[in-house]
Scaffold this motif. Sequence first.
Motif, mmCIF file in Angstrom:
data_model
loop_
_atom_site.group_PDB
_atom_site.id
_atom_site.type_symbol
_atom_site.label_atom_id
_atom_site.label_comp_id
_atom_site.label_asym_id
_atom_site.label_seq_id
_atom_site.Cartn_x
_atom_site.Cartn_y
_atom_site.Cartn_z
ATOM 1 N N ALA A 42 11.513 76.696 32.702
ATOM 2 C CA ALA A 42 11.116 77.865 32.351
ATOM 3 C C ALA A 42 11.807 78.410 30.867
ATOM 4 N N ASN A 43 12.928 77.779 30.909
ATOM 5 C CA ASN A 43 13.718 77.917 29.763
ATOM 6 C C ASN A 43 12.986 77.507 28.498
ATOM 7 N N LYS A 44 12.471 76.219 28.657
ATOM 8 C CA LYS A 44 11.738 75.643 27.726
ATOM 9 C C LYS A 44 10.530 76.171 27.216
ATOM 10 N N ARG A 45 9.737 76.795 28.175
ATOM 11 C CA ARG A 45 8.657 77.407 27.829
ATOM 12 C C ARG A 45 8.815 78.593 27.129
ATOM 13 N N PHE A 46 9.946 79.418 27.398
ATOM 14 C CA PHE A 46 10.291 80.584 26.462
ATOM 15 C C PHE A 46 11.199 80.326 25.295
ATOM 16 N N SER A 47 11.414 79.074 25.006
ATOM 17 C CA SER A 47 12.002 78.609 23.854
ATOM 18 C C SER A 47 13.383 78.959 24.043
ATOM 19 N N TRP A 48 14.188 79.199 25.025
ATOM 20 C CA TRP A 48 15.588 79.553 25.493
ATOM 21 C C TRP A 48 16.323 78.289 25.608
ATOM 22 N N HIS A 49 17.575 78.360 25.519
ATOM 23 C CA HIS A 49 18.669 77.346 25.589
ATOM 24 C C HIS A 49 18.417 76.986 26.967
ATOM 25 N N PRO A 50 18.528 75.443 27.183
ATOM 26 C CA PRO A 50 18.150 74.842 28.518
ATOM 27 C C PRO A 50 18.910 75.271 29.671
ATOM 28 N N ALA A 51 20.303 75.857 29.293
ATOM 29 C CA ALA A 51 21.134 76.145 30.454
ATOM 30 C C ALA A 51 20.864 77.789 30.833
ATOM 31 N N THR A 52 20.223 78.581 30.150
ATOM 32 C CA THR A 52 19.871 79.729 30.166
ATOM 33 C C THR A 52 19.755 80.275 31.902
ATOM 34 N N VAL A 53 20.296 81.453 32.092
ATOM 35 C CA VAL A 53 20.157 81.943 33.497
ATOM 36 C C VAL A 53 19.221 83.448 33.284
ATOM 37 N N CYS A 54 18.098 83.101 34.257
ATOM 38 C CA CYS A 54 17.067 84.418 33.768
ATOM 39 C C CYS A 54 17.234 85.324 35.063
ATOM 40 N N LYS A 55 17.315 86.629 34.672
ATOM 41 C CA LYS A 55 17.286 87.534 36.009
ATOM 42 C C LYS A 55 16.008 88.104 36.356
ATOM 43 N N ILE A 56 15.605 87.893 37.190
ATOM 44 C CA ILE A 56 14.196 88.372 38.105
ATOM 45 C C ILE A 56 14.315 89.532 38.583
ATOM 46 N N PRO A 57 14.111 90.636 38.227
ATOM 47 C CA PRO A 57 14.027 92.246 38.776
ATOM 48 C C PRO A 57 13.237 91.975 40.059
ATOM 49 N N SER A 58 13.679 93.115 40.863
ATOM 50 C CA SER A 58 12.548 93.324 41.900
ATOM 51 C C SER A 58 11.148 93.351 41.715
ATOM 52 N N ASN A 59 10.461 92.741 42.626
ATOM 53 C CA ASN A 59 8.924 93.031 42.418
ATOM 54 C C ASN A 59 8.234 92.190 41.340
ATOM 55 N N VAL A 60 9.067 91.247 40.777
ATOM 56 C CA VAL A 60 8.603 90.502 39.533
ATOM 57 C C VAL A 60 8.525 88.943 40.110
ATOM 58 N N ARG A 61 7.598 88.315 39.298
ATOM 59 C CA ARG A 61 7.402 86.966 39.847
ATOM 60 C C ARG A 61 7.210 86.157 38.595
ATOM 61 N N LEU A 62 7.899 85.031 38.447
ATOM 62 C CA LEU A 62 8.142 84.018 37.462
ATOM 63 C C LEU A 62 7.755 82.638 37.739
ATOM 64 N N GLN A 63 7.168 81.846 36.940
ATOM 65 C CA GLN A 63 6.834 80.653 37.122
ATOM 66 C C GLN A 63 8.224 79.594 36.738
ATOM 67 N N ILE A 64 8.864 79.272 37.709
ATOM 68 C CA ILE A 64 10.101 78.230 37.961
ATOM 69 C C ILE A 64 9.898 76.695 37.551
ATOM 70 N N PHE A 65 8.792 76.301 37.814
ATOM 71 C CA PHE A 65 8.267 75.018 37.386
ATOM 72 C C PHE A 65 6.918 74.601 36.991
ATOM 73 N N ASP A 66 6.911 74.180 36.027
ATOM 74 C CA ASP A 66 5.475 73.938 35.516
ATOM 75 C C ASP A 66 5.151 72.404 35.603
ATOM 76 N N ASN A 67 4.093 71.961 36.214
ATOM 77 C CA ASN A 67 3.658 70.483 36.516
ATOM 78 C C ASN A 67 3.155 70.012 35.112
ATOM 79 N N ASP A 68 2.630 70.739 34.280
ATOM 80 C CA ASP A 68 1.837 70.247 33.074
ATOM 81 C C ASP A 68 2.939 70.070 31.946
ATOM 82 N N GLU A 69 3.829 70.968 32.089
ATOM 83 C CA GLU A 69 4.896 70.777 30.972
ATOM 84 C C GLU A 69 5.726 69.747 31.295
ATOM 85 N N PHE A 70 6.058 69.577 32.737
ATOM 86 C CA PHE A 70 6.942 68.361 33.029
ATOM 87 C C PHE A 70 6.124 67.116 32.885
#
Length: 474
Positions: free
Chosen positions: A369-397
């Motif tokens: 996910a960090n690579k997808r958003f052009s963040w530093h690889p070790a970035t910690v992302c806050k996911i607020p309540s009722n929000v969904r995030l893709q945390i692994f992308d097979n195409d990217e991998f």
Amino acid sequence: MSNTSSASNRVASFINSVRNRRSVSPVVQRLLELCVHYQQQQQNNQNNLASPSSSNVNPIDLNEQSIRKIKHLFKKIPKPRRNSSIEELERAVLHKDSRTRCVTIRKSSDDTHEQSSRLNPVIESCRLWRWSDLLNQDELKPVDYCPNAVHYGLDNICVNPYHYERVPSTYSVHVPRLPPEAVQSIPDIHPPSISDAAANQVPENRTYETPFQSQSSPSLSPDSIASQDSFHSPCSGVNNDENVETVTPMDLDIILIAQSNPPREVNFASEQVELQQPREWCRLSYYEFSARVGEQYPATQSQVIIDGFTHPSNADRFCLGGLTNIDRTLETHEVRRSIGRGVKLYHIRGNVFAECLSANPVFVQSPIANKRFSWHPATVCKIPSNVRLQIFDNDEFTQILASAIHEGYESVYNLTKMCIIRMSLVKGWGVDYRRKSVTNTPCWIEIFLDGPLKWLDSVLFTMRGPNQSITSVS
């Protein structure tokens, strides 16, 4: 060429005749024209590939069917919001815009049994305006900011074709067999322990926001709309500065290799290695600070909830409330009481999504996910309540793995760190928090993605040969 010209003339005549039909509303006409335009593009591509069956399709019959399908789709949209939903659908199709809102219909009682059927409204919508050769729902994954995707099993499902992405039928990479001298020079590689992985890392922090949390409905002006190909979900940084004390964290720096080093030519014999999804798609380990509590939880269902309740864990639910720890601190007790409904994981064709169900946020360190958003690889992302995030992308991998194979054995091995995701519950860590490491958080989960890990095992085995094997989990 004459056949193509003749078909185009017949389509043009048909469109003109449709415009004179009182039974066909203007918006149906416009969406039909967009559908016809897309179909003509597909037909031209097929003709360029000399498809033997491309000339057997009668465009008039095809477009008459499209009119019926569009009308049928419109009828399924509830009347109170039908006009606005149709406008949103037209906006999405006209501008190929994934940032449009959901177009929802009520799921019928038969929808769960008609994934491959022509009656599936999601499939029909995607066939009309995106992929005419789409077979079934298994070839789709949702964008992470669509809350009503058909994969989530909700009563209202989204039929916006630009809220879905197509996935390949199989994931595979070509792997060269290393010569004996190269195999002998492979160094001993050992995966880092949790304490090693956390040492000297103080990651930066971000907060994930869906497009509609930070903006009103997008304008219809083409200049203000980005196509799906160039779209990135808007994300707000807690700090705008790049506050990372360690520039290249030991267990994440491999992600940058494909960007910094161009692939080298490899002339060895190669073998195609496919990703095989195991029955247990991931394993979950629960930690309190640096101590693991309880046994690993194997996930076999496509949807798994991790919550703080005391109900016995089962196939689709990992309940943390019943796990005991004689060394549990008062702080941990307080945090555990705040986990509540926790987080829900979705496994969709090897892609993983995390949805925060709790009233309190969850914090995720996902290299993909960090690579997808052009963040530093070790970035910690806050996911607020009722929000969904893709945390692994097979195409990217798959793309990263293909590049790493050309870099060498060690580069492939180091990708194992991309298949391990850390997630803290309630409390975050990083430069913006007093807790600088995940092992300083009271309650956190480590997610081991078994499919990608076993795929790496197969790639490493193929590169090294059957007599000298090392695995990603050894």
